[in-house]
Design an enzyme around this catalytic site. Sequence first.
Site, PDB file in Angstrom:
ATOM      1  N   GLU A  71      -5.075  -6.912   5.167  1.00  0.00           N
ATOM      2  CA  GLU A  71      -4.264  -7.542   6.225  1.00  0.00           C
ATOM      3  C   GLU A  71      -4.024  -9.178   6.243  1.00  0.00           C
ATOM      4  O   GLU A  71      -4.478 -10.111   6.958  1.00  0.00           O
ATOM      5  CB  GLU A  71      -4.625  -6.936   7.571  1.00  0.00           C
ATOM      6  CG  GLU A  71      -4.626  -5.538   7.934  1.00  0.00           C
ATOM      7  CD  GLU A  71      -5.060  -5.045   9.081  1.00  0.00           C
ATOM      8  OE1 GLU A  71      -5.556  -5.622   9.714  1.00  0.00           O
ATOM      9  OE2 GLU A  71      -5.120  -3.807   9.039  1.00  0.00           O
ATOM     10  N   HIS A 126      -5.028  -8.408  13.559  1.00  0.00           N
ATOM     11  CA  HIS A 126      -4.706  -7.639  12.408  1.00  0.00           C
ATOM     12  C   HIS A 126      -3.235  -7.514  11.908  1.00  0.00           C
ATOM     13  O   HIS A 126      -2.428  -8.412  12.741  1.00  0.00           O
ATOM     14  CB  HIS A 126      -4.897  -6.029  12.990  1.00  0.00           C
ATOM     15  CG  HIS A 126      -6.371  -5.465  13.267  1.00  0.00           C
ATOM     16  ND1 HIS A 126      -6.807  -5.023  12.323  1.00  0.00           N
ATOM     17  CD2 HIS A 126      -7.264  -6.016  14.120  1.00  0.00           C
ATOM     18  CE1 HIS A 126      -8.136  -4.524  12.926  1.00  0.00           C
ATOM     19  NE2 HIS A 126      -8.371  -5.472  13.774  1.00  0.00           N
ATOM     20  N   GLU A 175      -1.313  -7.487  16.535  1.00  0.00           N
ATOM     21  CA  GLU A 175      -0.772  -7.051  15.217  1.00  0.00           C
ATOM     22  C   GLU A 175       0.323  -8.151  14.745  1.00  0.00           C
ATOM     23  O   GLU A 175       1.444  -7.960  15.558  1.00  0.00           O
ATOM     24  CB  GLU A 175      -0.048  -5.408  15.355  1.00  0.00           C
ATOM     25  CG  GLU A 175      -1.061  -4.424  15.871  1.00  0.00           C
ATOM     26  CD  GLU A 175      -1.783  -3.731  14.322  1.00  0.00           C
ATOM     27  OE1 GLU A 175      -1.814  -4.482  13.276  1.00  0.00           O
ATOM     28  OE2 GLU A 175      -2.752  -3.148  14.518  1.00  0.00           O
ATOM     29  N   PHE A 203       0.143  -4.787  10.451  1.00  0.00           N
ATOM     30  CA  PHE A 203       1.536  -5.390  11.248  1.00  0.00           C
ATOM     31  C   PHE A 203       2.210  -4.551  12.002  1.00  0.00           C
ATOM     32  O   PHE A 203       1.666  -3.354  12.211  1.00  0.00           O
ATOM     33  CB  PHE A 203       2.303  -5.633  10.013  1.00  0.00           C
ATOM     34  CG  PHE A 203       2.945  -4.400   9.205  1.00  0.00           C
ATOM     35  CD1 PHE A 203       1.880  -3.872   8.180  1.00  0.00           C
ATOM     36  CD2 PHE A 203       3.941  -3.732   9.395  1.00  0.00           C
ATOM     37  CE1 PHE A 203       2.297  -2.764   7.406  1.00  0.00           C
ATOM     38  CE2 PHE A 203       4.360  -2.577   8.882  1.00  0.00           C
ATOM     39  CZ  PHE A 203       3.495  -1.820   7.912  1.00  0.00           C
TER      40      PHE A 203
END
Length: 432
Positions: A184, A308, A384, A310
């Site tokens: 990530e 994090h 995210e 996505f």
Amino acid sequence: MRWFVCTLLLGYAFAKHEEYDGSALFSVKVQNMDQVDYFNTLDYPFDIWQYASLMRNGMVLVAKTYVQLFQNELNAKGIEFVIESENIKELLELEDQLFAEKARSKSVRAVDDLTINWDKIYNLTEVNDYLQKVANAYPNVVTLVNAGKSVEGRDINYLKISSTNFQDTSKPIIFIETLLHAREWVTLPASLYAIDKLVVNVNDQDLIDNYDWIVLPVANPDGYEFTHVPDGNRFWRKNRRAGVFPGNLCLGVDLNRNFDINFSQDSSNFACSETYHGPSAFSELETSAIRDILHEYEGRIELFIDIHSFGSMILYGWGTGQLPSNAFEIHAAGLRMAEAIDAVKMEYNRNYRVGNSALILYRASGSAMDYGLAANIPLSYVYELPGFRGVGQTIFGFLVHPDFIEQAGMETWEGLKAGANFVTRVRSGYQV
Ligand SMILES: *[C@@H]1O[C@H](CO)[C@@H](O)[C@H](O)[C@H]1NC(C)=O
Ligand SMILES: *[C@@H]1O[C@H](CO)[C@@H](O)[C@H](O)[C@H]1NC(C)=O
Ligand SMILES: [Zn+2]
């Protein structure tokens, strides 16, 4: 001689990303809970990139050998899908190419050691160099701390940033962590941007006057290094723990399933799985190091954000779907952070969604976020970050477009600031 050099270069070009040749990225539109469950329980050798829900397509990377079978299965089940990329290796090569172009075209400017180069994603060595340089240049504000070693013996480093050397225990601590999942990459700029704004290019002095900060940029150094080396794997997620029994070729533990909170309830016991929780809770050095930070400052950390990618989401616990007693406050702070990010996000990215991770995404146990709640942090979240969608709507997923690096750092920083402000308002008796 010339021929020799040529074959060497060819050999290299052939080897890189080779295991992804013919792997296809599927976007899958599920229409009922049976289909949601079918999709979200796909496991090795399937690699789920984004869980599916009734409101959002799932995304899964499928190895060449399974592409036809998977299509047949989706058709048989009547599940709609789109193939976003027929060969993900081409996208991997595109990422390499974009970064190579940036490196070549970089205008000659005087970059001092403390100016972050937003044209690239720093590798582990570069991150650690940068942390050291910031610590050296600002000894009164920054302390570089070694939290221990990874499974392969790499340093797990974090910065303590404080105008009072962490001595004023009345100040709340904000703890930011990135790259628990190695692939990530776009999350790293969020940590670096925060460090820059707290130490080097300070715009909001109150953020450093009123809070102490812990920033852990590379929570999974072995996995992260493995995503950078030529014979590694750009899509590696877990750490690099060796297989648990001889002859087991599957390496790695999903660090975000290894924390001792509802351990193994909603994660995989299968070593090859991307969500393998490991042999026991805190079996991994990396998760133990984070646990120790959380407990060292227990009672002082008021905001913990495990970043994090996505999907443009701000998520909170519990990962099992139960709500913590202060869920209303958590949700309210989540909304403030999301609004702050949405105000400056790229137009083509959708707004952030805020909610309980099990309700919005999928049940998961043993996460850092849940462990944060269990360690008495009132506000504990997963961000995210958004994925980049390029020209022609190419989905980048875990891949990074160089034009998005500084933006990712900047917009996430807006969310972190809003979170910090929320902490102050709650402390001063403001009712949510
Ligand atoms: C990391 O970057 C440094 C300096 O830019 C470079 O020398 C080194 O080879 C890189 N390491 C990896 C694993 O790519
Ligand atoms: C998960 O752990 C939390 C904290 O210990 C607990 O309150 C909750 O009941 C657990 N959830 C489940 C489904 O066991
Ligand atoms: Zn992740």
